[in-house]
Design an enzyme around this catalytic site. Structure first.
Site, short mmCIF file in Angstrom:
data_model
loop_
_atom_site.label_atom_id
_atom_site.label_comp_id
_atom_site.label_asym_id
_atom_site.label_seq_id
_atom_site.Cartn_x
_atom_site.Cartn_y
_atom_site.Cartn_z
N LEU A 1 0.87 -1.17 0.00
CA LEU A 1 0.00 0.00 0.00
C LEU A 1 0.90 1.22 0.00
CD1 LEU A 1 -2.66 -0.94 2.74
CD2 LEU A 1 -2.86 -1.21 0.26
N ASP A 2 0.51 2.27 -0.71
CA ASP A 2 1.29 3.49 -0.70
C ASP A 2 1.39 4.04 0.72
OD1 ASP A 2 1.50 3.34 -3.47
OD2 ASP A 2 -0.29 4.55 -3.79
N LYS A 3 2.42 4.83 0.95
CA LYS A 3 2.65 5.39 2.29
C LYS A 3 1.39 6.00 2.88
CE LYS A 3 5.08 9.16 4.64
NZ LYS A 3 6.02 10.31 4.48
N THR B 1 -1.76 5.62 1.97
CA THR B 1 -2.98 4.83 1.84
C THR B 1 -3.12 3.96 3.09
OG1 THR B 1 -2.88 4.77 -0.58
CG2 THR B 1 -4.18 3.05 0.51
N ARG C 1 -5.05 5.27 -8.17
CA ARG C 1 -4.77 6.71 -8.29
C ARG C 1 -4.58 7.11 -9.75
NH1 ARG C 1 0.18 7.38 -4.35
NH2 ARG C 1 -0.09 9.59 -4.86
#
Length: 324
Positions: free
Chosen positions: A141-143, A145, A240
């Site tokens: 997961l992105d930082k 998110t 995104r």
């Protein structure tokens, strides 16, 4: 026959029916708990031997060869320092660990982030995870998110989960707030690759890897839409990038989003709520998978974090105020 005198030492005799088969294929079938790439690596560095030697992976076997594997005692990620960072554990057994990751937590060390990451926390939570690639992290997961993810605790679980992700049998649903009012749900089927100029970004590109995102409307507001997204594929920044490509970028996205626009006649409180949301409005809400050891179908959900709930409440209050 496999003789495991310890958890990390394995001895096999290649059956005669494998005669003429490539060594790498034979090893992958006889040692299914480990990926073919990892077996090749161990063959190259001498942790895995065939009749005491290290033949090329493409070598044809004769049958009867003695295979010895000593899974390295040196952790795969020995350079990652364990850190006591609180983890929100949803589920854990001998094979997997399911977590609710907070926004702001980086997945693993990299340039500018040598510590304070989820990977540091994982090797502190369970030192045995250091032996696995990225401490068992199989998807990211992105930082900024938030939400649910699974970590493998064994080589066998890691291999199986990676295969399941590739075969698209892992269910991943997200909630997001998009800029713009959608009339209906839909899907984006557009390949994703590195941006041709800014290599830190991803972009829809014809020569990219297949990427499919499905989305449906949960609630509509004056200038935003609360949506649920389901991934068919798992490309970097996929939701995104796809929602920006569909002209509904995520609220607060600093990379793919638009400059913040506050709807006309907004209250000071509502304008402040929009300006105060400093990350992409994206939360990994649901994860479903087949347990890599038991074969049981399992599913978990992670509740929306407080900042996401506050954002939705502000959007709903603003819509109500304006008669929506």
């Amino acid at each position: 026959m496999i003789d495991e005198s310890t958890e990390r030492r394995i001895e096999i005799t290649i059956p005669p029916e494998y005669a003429g088969t490539r060594l790498d294929k034979t090893l992958a079938e006889l040692l299914p708990d480990y990926s073919r790439s990892r077996l090749k690596q161990w063959l190259t560095n001498g942790d895995l031997t065939v009749d005491g030697g290290s033949p090329a992976p493409k070598t044809a076997v004769a049958g009867g060869e003695a295979v010895r594997l000593s899974v390295p005692e040196t952790p795969h990620d020995a350079e990652v320092e364990p850190e006591r960072i609180a983890l929100d554990v949803i589920y854990e057994d001998d094979s997997i660990l399911v977590l609710d990751k907070p926004a702001g937590l980086v997945m693993h060390p990299g340039a500018g982030n040598r510590d304070g990451t989820l990977q540091n926390a994982l090797v502190a939570h369970d030192p045995a995870l250091a032996a696995l690639p990225r401490a068992g992290i199989v998807h990211r997961l992105d930082k900024d998110t938030s939400g649910i993810l699974v970590v493998a605790k064994t080589f066998a679980a890691h291999k199986q989960l990676v295969e399941d992700l590739a075969e698209r049998t892992v269910k991943r649903e997200y909630e997001a707030v998009a800029v713009g009012v959608m009339t209906a749900g839909g899907h984006v089927d557009a390949p994703i690759d590195r941006h041709p100029v800014d290599r830190k970004k991803m972009a829809v590109r014809e020569e990219g890897r297949e990427a499919v995102t499905h989305y449906r409307v949960i609630s509509r507001y004056r200038a935003h839409t609360h949506i649920r997204c389901q991934l068919e594929t798992g490309r970097t920044h996929q939701i995104r990038v796809h929602m920006a490509y569909a002209r509904y970028p995520l609220l607060g996205d600093p990379v793919y989003g638009r400059r913040l626009s506050v709807p006309k006649d907004s209250s000071e409180a509502f304008a402040g709520a929009l300006r105060g949301f400093k990350r992409q409005a994206l939360h990994a809400a649901t994860l479903g998978l087949t347990h890599p050891a038991t074969g049981e179908a399992m599913q978990w959900s992670a509740p929306r974090p407080a900042d996401f709930e506050q954002l939705l409440a502000a959007l709903a209050d603003d819509a109500k105020t304006h008669g929506l």
